[in-house]
Write an enzyme that holds these catalytic residues in place. Structure first.
Site, short mmCIF file in Angstrom:
data_model
loop_
_atom_site.label_atom_id
_atom_site.label_comp_id
_atom_site.label_asym_id
_atom_site.label_seq_id
_atom_site.Cartn_x
_atom_site.Cartn_y
_atom_site.Cartn_z
N HIS A 1 -4.33 1.55 7.46
CA HIS A 1 -2.97 2.10 7.52
C HIS A 1 -2.81 3.25 6.53
O HIS A 1 -2.30 4.32 6.87
CB HIS A 1 -1.96 0.97 7.24
CG HIS A 1 -0.53 1.41 7.19
ND1 HIS A 1 0.42 0.97 8.09
CD2 HIS A 1 0.13 2.24 6.33
CE1 HIS A 1 1.59 1.54 7.78
NE2 HIS A 1 1.45 2.30 6.72
N GLU A 2 -3.27 3.02 5.30
CA GLU A 2 -3.11 4.05 4.26
C GLU A 2 -4.00 5.27 4.54
O GLU A 2 -3.60 6.40 4.34
CB GLU A 2 -3.42 3.48 2.87
CG GLU A 2 -2.53 2.32 2.44
CD GLU A 2 -1.04 2.56 2.65
OE1 GLU A 2 -0.59 3.72 2.53
OE2 GLU A 2 -0.32 1.59 2.95
N CYS B 1 5.94 0.02 7.14
CA CYS B 1 5.58 1.16 6.30
C CYS B 1 6.79 1.57 5.48
O CYS B 1 7.90 1.65 6.00
CB CYS B 1 5.15 2.31 7.21
SG CYS B 1 4.72 3.81 6.31
N LEU B 2 6.56 1.83 4.20
CA LEU B 2 7.68 2.23 3.33
C LEU B 2 8.30 3.54 3.80
O LEU B 2 9.46 3.81 3.51
CB LEU B 2 7.20 2.35 1.88
CG LEU B 2 6.80 1.02 1.21
CD1 LEU B 2 6.25 1.28 -0.19
CD2 LEU B 2 7.97 0.05 1.15
N GLN C 1 3.00 10.12 0.95
CA GLN C 1 4.30 9.45 1.05
C GLN C 1 5.20 9.73 -0.14
O GLN C 1 6.39 9.44 -0.10
CB GLN C 1 4.11 7.93 1.18
CG GLN C 1 3.47 7.49 2.48
CD GLN C 1 3.30 5.99 2.52
OE1 GLN C 1 2.32 5.46 2.04
NE2 GLN C 1 4.28 5.29 3.06
N HIS D 1 -2.44 7.68 6.82
CA HIS D 1 -1.46 8.58 6.18
C HIS D 1 -2.13 9.87 5.71
O HIS D 1 -1.51 10.93 5.71
CB HIS D 1 -0.81 7.91 4.97
CG HIS D 1 0.35 7.02 5.30
ND1 HIS D 1 1.50 7.47 5.91
CD2 HIS D 1 0.54 5.69 5.09
CE1 HIS D 1 2.34 6.45 6.06
NE2 HIS D 1 1.78 5.37 5.58
N GLY E 1 0.84 -1.19 0.00
CA GLY E 1 0.00 0.00 0.00
C GLY E 1 0.88 1.23 0.00
O GLY E 1 2.03 1.18 0.45
ZN LIG Z 1 2.64 3.54 5.59
#
Ligand SMILES: [Zn+2]
Length: 169
Positions: free
Chosen positions: A131-132, A88-89, A50, A135, A45
């Site tokens: 999660h997304e 998380c990236l 991000q 963000h 995701g």
């Molecule tokens: Zn993330």
């Protein structure tokens, strides 16, 4: 395009709603998909903030070739919670166990069709969506953790300094 990491104010902003699905937005989500699939760490995701775009857009690929592009998501929590490992990236080097709703309903715009959709998600996709969506509100999974020992570290050299700093006394 590059992935912004922990410590950047961009990740803490509340993202703006999308008025209209433009060609630029479609290009953006395909670029996001590419970066998510080809990075050193693969993701399932990615949210627009991000990669530096403070708009209410995220993508997910809960299993290979099963890709979703969403704008203006709204989540309704439909049930009990469950705890599972998340990463998380934007926060490389660590994982943690996070409690999330197990079953949600997502209302959003499908960026590919421009149409409103309602999606019932259970388990892993439900977790990605939450999660997304966080963000888009400037929330990171690490915000749910208040003890450094609760992180599972897979590469200490990659853990953002600001994150380590938050737990240093
Ligand atoms: Zn993330």
């Amino acid at each position: 395009m590059k992935i912004i990491t922990y410590g950047s104010p961009m990740l803490r902003k509340k993202a703006k709603s999308v008025d209209r699905i433009t060609k630029e937005i479609k290009e953006l989500v395909f670029e996001m998909l590419n970066i998510m699939r080809t990075g050193e760490t693969k993701g399932v995701g990615l949210a627009a903030p991000q990669v530096g775009f403070s708009h209410r857009i995220f993508i997910m690929e809960p299993e290979p070739e099963s890709v979703y592009f969403f704008a203006n998501p709204e989540i309704i929590n439909l049930g009990e919670t469950e705890t599972d490992t998340e990463g998380c990236l934007s926060v490389p080097g660590v994982y943690a166990k996070i409690k999330r709703a197990k079953h949600i309903e997502l209302r959003a715009i499908n960026i590919l069709t421009g149409k409103k959709i309602i999606l019932d998600a259970i388990g892993f996709p439900a977790r990605i969506i939450q999660h997304e969506n966080d963000h888009l509100n400037g929330v990171l999974f690490t915000d749910y953790i208040d003890n450094w020992d609760d992180f599972e570290i897979y590469n200490l050299s990659k853990v953002p300094t600001q994150l380590k700093g938050r737990f240093q006394k």
